[in-house]
Motif scaffolding. Structure first.
Motif, PDB file in Angstrom:
ATOM      1  N   THR A  33       1.342   7.840  -3.607  1.00 37.49           N
ATOM      2  CA  THR A  33       2.351   7.399  -2.775  1.00 37.49           C
ATOM      3  C   THR A  33       3.530   7.392  -3.555  1.00 37.49           C
ATOM      4  OG1 THR A  33       0.654   5.846  -1.872  1.00 37.49           O
ATOM      5  CG2 THR A  33       2.907   5.327  -1.275  1.00 37.49           C
ATOM      6  N   GLY A  34       4.696   7.834  -2.935  1.00 36.67           N
ATOM      7  CA  GLY A  34       5.988   7.828  -3.109  1.00 36.67           C
ATOM      8  C   GLY A  34       6.277   8.553  -4.436  1.00 36.67           C
ATOM      9  N   PHE A  35       5.387   9.389  -4.825  1.00 35.43           N
ATOM     10  CA  PHE A  35       5.657  10.299  -5.927  1.00 35.43           C
ATOM     11  C   PHE A  35       6.678  11.273  -5.862  1.00 35.43           C
ATOM     12  CE2 PHE A  35       4.732  14.017  -8.558  1.00 35.43           C
ATOM     13  CZ  PHE A  35       4.891  13.528  -9.798  1.00 35.43           C
ATOM     14  N   THR A  90       0.006   4.067   8.840  1.00 33.28           N
ATOM     15  CA  THR A  90      -1.280   3.735   8.360  1.00 33.28           C
ATOM     16  C   THR A  90      -1.550   2.509   9.305  1.00 33.28           C
ATOM     17  OG1 THR A  90       0.130   2.039   6.892  1.00 33.28           O
ATOM     18  CG2 THR A  90      -0.316   4.150   6.115  1.00 33.28           C
ATOM     19  N   GLY A  91      -0.708   1.805   9.930  1.00 36.84           N
ATOM     20  CA  GLY A  91      -1.199   0.639  10.964  1.00 36.84           C
ATOM     21  C   GLY A  91      -1.194  -0.633   9.984  1.00 36.84           C
ATOM     22  N   ASN A  92      -1.016  -0.657   8.768  1.00 41.24           N
ATOM     23  CA  ASN A  92      -1.221  -1.823   7.939  1.00 41.24           C
ATOM     24  C   ASN A  92       0.124  -2.541   7.938  1.00 41.24           C
ATOM     25  OD1 ASN A  92      -1.388  -3.672   5.799  1.00 41.24           O
ATOM     26  ND2 ASN A  92      -2.623  -2.414   4.311  1.00 41.24           N
ATOM     27  N   ALA A  93       0.059  -3.455   8.121  1.00 38.08           N
ATOM     28  CA  ALA A  93       1.279  -4.478   8.361  1.00 38.08           C
ATOM     29  C   ALA A  93       2.262  -4.740   7.266  1.00 38.08           C
ATOM     30  CB  ALA A  93       1.249  -5.961   8.874  1.00 38.08           C
ATOM     31  N   ALA A  97       7.558   2.070   4.144  1.00 43.36           N
ATOM     32  CA  ALA A  97       8.219   3.225   3.835  1.00 43.36           C
ATOM     33  C   ALA A  97       9.620   3.297   3.788  1.00 43.36           C
ATOM     34  CB  ALA A  97       7.646   4.471   4.550  1.00 43.36           C
ATOM     35  N   ILE A  98      10.274   3.955   2.600  1.00 42.45           N
ATOM     36  CA  ILE A  98      11.775   3.844   2.588  1.00 42.45           C
ATOM     37  C   ILE A  98      12.122   5.384   3.249  1.00 42.45           C
ATOM     38  CG2 ILE A  98      14.005   3.872   1.445  1.00 42.45           C
ATOM     39  CD1 ILE A  98      12.549   2.102  -0.514  1.00 42.45           C
ATOM     40  N   GLU A  99      12.920   5.385   4.207  1.00 43.98           N
ATOM     41  CA  GLU A  99      13.496   6.660   4.996  1.00 43.98           C
ATOM     42  C   GLU A  99      15.022   6.700   4.388  1.00 43.98           C
ATOM     43  OE1 GLU A  99      13.419   9.209   8.945  1.00 43.98           O
ATOM     44  OE2 GLU A  99      13.350   6.907   9.280  1.00 43.98           O
ATOM     45  N   GLY A 100      15.105   7.530   3.547  1.00 46.13           N
ATOM     46  CA  GLY A 100      16.549   7.754   2.955  1.00 46.13           C
ATOM     47  C   GLY A 100      16.573   7.331   1.381  1.00 46.13           C
ATOM     48  N   ALA A 101      17.707   6.883   0.883  1.00 42.40           N
ATOM     49  CA  ALA A 101      17.667   6.647  -0.525  1.00 42.40           C
ATOM     50  C   ALA A 101      17.393   4.904  -0.625  1.00 42.40           C
ATOM     51  CB  ALA A 101      19.330   6.829  -0.836  1.00 42.40           C
ATOM     52  N   GLY A 102      16.934   4.854  -1.832  1.00 42.50           N
ATOM     53  CA  GLY A 102      16.886   3.601  -2.598  1.00 42.50           C
ATOM     54  C   GLY A 102      15.322   3.336  -2.983  1.00 42.50           C
ATOM     55  N   ARG A 216      10.524   1.624   7.374  1.00 43.25           N
ATOM     56  CA  ARG A 216       9.422   1.861   8.304  1.00 43.25           C
ATOM     57  C   ARG A 216       8.451   1.143   8.262  1.00 43.25           C
ATOM     58  NH1 ARG A 216      13.744   2.895  10.553  1.00 43.25           N
ATOM     59  NH2 ARG A 216      14.482   4.975  11.075  1.00 43.25           N
ATOM     60  N   GLY A 217       8.072  -0.031   8.965  1.00 44.44           N
ATOM     61  CA  GLY A 217       6.743  -0.763   8.789  1.00 44.44           C
ATOM     62  C   GLY A 217       5.648  -0.014   9.192  1.00 44.44           C
ATOM     63  N   GLY A 218       4.466  -0.427   8.814  1.00 44.86           N
ATOM     64  CA  GLY A 218       3.241  -0.036   8.935  1.00 44.86           C
ATOM     65  C   GLY A 218       3.215   1.657   8.704  1.00 44.86           C
ATOM     66  N   MET A 219       3.950   2.182   7.712  1.00 46.71           N
ATOM     67  CA  MET A 219       4.248   3.627   7.306  1.00 46.71           C
ATOM     68  C   MET A 219       4.082   3.575   5.602  1.00 46.71           C
ATOM     69  SD  MET A 219       6.553   5.183  10.171  1.00 46.71           S
ATOM     70  CE  MET A 219       5.897   7.103  10.002  1.00 46.71           C
ATOM     71  N   LEU A 220       3.784   4.751   5.125  1.00 47.59           N
ATOM     72  CA  LEU A 220       4.006   4.852   3.593  1.00 47.59           C
ATOM     73  C   LEU A 220       4.463   6.300   3.578  1.00 47.59           C
ATOM     74  CD1 LEU A 220       0.521   3.829   2.198  1.00 47.59           C
ATOM     75  CD2 LEU A 220       2.629   2.793   2.133  1.00 47.59           C
ATOM     76  N   GLU A 221       5.371   6.449   2.360  1.00 47.69           N
ATOM     77  CA  GLU A 221       5.943   7.797   1.851  1.00 47.69           C
ATOM     78  C   GLU A 221       4.940   8.367   1.122  1.00 47.69           C
ATOM     79  OE1 GLU A 221       9.753   9.589  -0.093  1.00 47.69           O
ATOM     80  OE2 GLU A 221       9.457   7.520  -0.426  1.00 47.69           O
ATOM     81  N   GLY A 222       4.562   9.773   1.674  1.00 46.89           N
ATOM     82  CA  GLY A 222       3.759  10.600   0.710  1.00 46.89           C
ATOM     83  C   GLY A 222       4.493  11.276  -0.487  1.00 46.89           C
ATOM     84  N   SER A 223       3.815  11.701  -1.261  1.00 45.69           N
ATOM     85  CA  SER A 223       4.384  12.580  -2.493  1.00 45.69           C
ATOM     86  C   SER A 223       5.183  13.871  -1.788  1.00 45.69           C
ATOM     87  CB  SER A 223       3.258  13.101  -3.246  1.00 45.69           C
ATOM     88  OG  SER A 223       3.879  14.005  -4.163  1.00 45.69           O
TER      89      SER A 223
END
Length: 262
Positions: A33-35, A90-93, A97-102, A216-223
């Motif tokens: 996640t996030g790699f 993911t649906g997990n509260a 995920a960060i969409e953009g820089a940071g 973005r709540g309920g989401m994860l950023e993939g590699s």
């Protein structure tokens, strides 16, 4: 001269070996996640100047190009590619995920602040929002025991629906850190990066402001690793390694022939 060719080929083997390790690490973390994938950067070693360009070749003429012999290659460093990874629902509260820089901020056991793109958070027994290995996010946010649901807004606001209340209660806000040179952050493992002199000081604030990405709540950023690209790079590296190996074999045969002839 042959000894010089052996040295140059050896540096090529070392460089391609390092590059293969970088590629292997990228592929190993394709589902992390996030790699962010790394890229190996190379630079030439020093040159042996046998004849300086422009030096006199006779009383009236000068060398146009000179004679410079390279001594090989070395790994100059690795660059982290900060391109956006794919956002996955993911649906997990508590997934965010960060969409953009940071980067998210977490408190390290030694008191330092760590930075991560991995937003797969969890809830400690006391309600504190933590990373999977127990590091609390900064600033710390606690979820009440009687909370029936939790939501995270695009600006990082964390709200919870508490039993007996008609309106959601605001618990705090997840702040995002942005860096002038994010590639200068140092990876220390566990999806954590730390500040360095190259990265500059963190610019901390609300998500969506001053160049920071939104949440973005309920989401994860993939590699952001592209398996096809990594496989192409792996084949290219393998071929370059083989060529340098053949160069050593060829140089060895030249030296053997010269020894037998002399």
């Amino acid at each position: 001269m042959s000894y010089g060719a052996l040295h140059v080929a050896r540096t090529g083997l070392d460089a391609q070996g390092f590059r293969m390790q970088v590629i292997a690490n990228n592929l190993a973390n394709v589902n992390t996640t996030g790699f962010k994938r790394d890229r190996a950067n190379f630079e030439t070693l020093g040159y042996q100047i046998m004849t300086q360009a422009g030096a006199p070749s006779s009383a009236e003429n000068r060398y146009a190009t000179g004679l410079n012999l390279g001594t090989g290659v070395e790994l100059a460093g690795t660059s982290r590619m900060e391109t956006q990874g794919t956002l996955q629902t993911t649906g997990n509260a508590l997934d965010v995920a960060i969409e953009g820089a940071g980067y998210f901020q977490v408190q390290m056991p030694d008191g330092r602040t760590g930075y991560t793109r991995a937003g797969n958070f969890d809830r400690a027994p006391d309600g504190t929002i933590i990373t999977p290995d127990g590091k609390p996010i900064q600033p710390q946010i606690q979820i009440p025991e009687d909370a029936t649901s939790v939501s995270i807004g695009a600006d990082g606001t964390v709200s919870a629906q508490v039993a007996g209340q008609s309106e959601a209660t605001e618990l705090g806000r997840i702040e995002i850190a942005r860096f002038a040179n994010p590639s200068g952050l140092q990876a220390i493992g566990d999806n954590i990066l730390v500040e360095t002199a190259s990265s500059g000081a963190p610019l901390v604030g609300a998500a969506g402001e001053e160049g920071r990405g939104t949440l973005r709540g309920g989401m994860l950023e993939g590699s952001n690793v592209n398996v096809v690209e990594e496989l192409v790079d792996m084949i290219e590296t393998q071929r370059a390694y083989e060529v340098n190996s053949k160069m050593i074999q060829a140089t060895d045969e030249m030296m053997k022939n010269a020894t037998q002839t002399l």
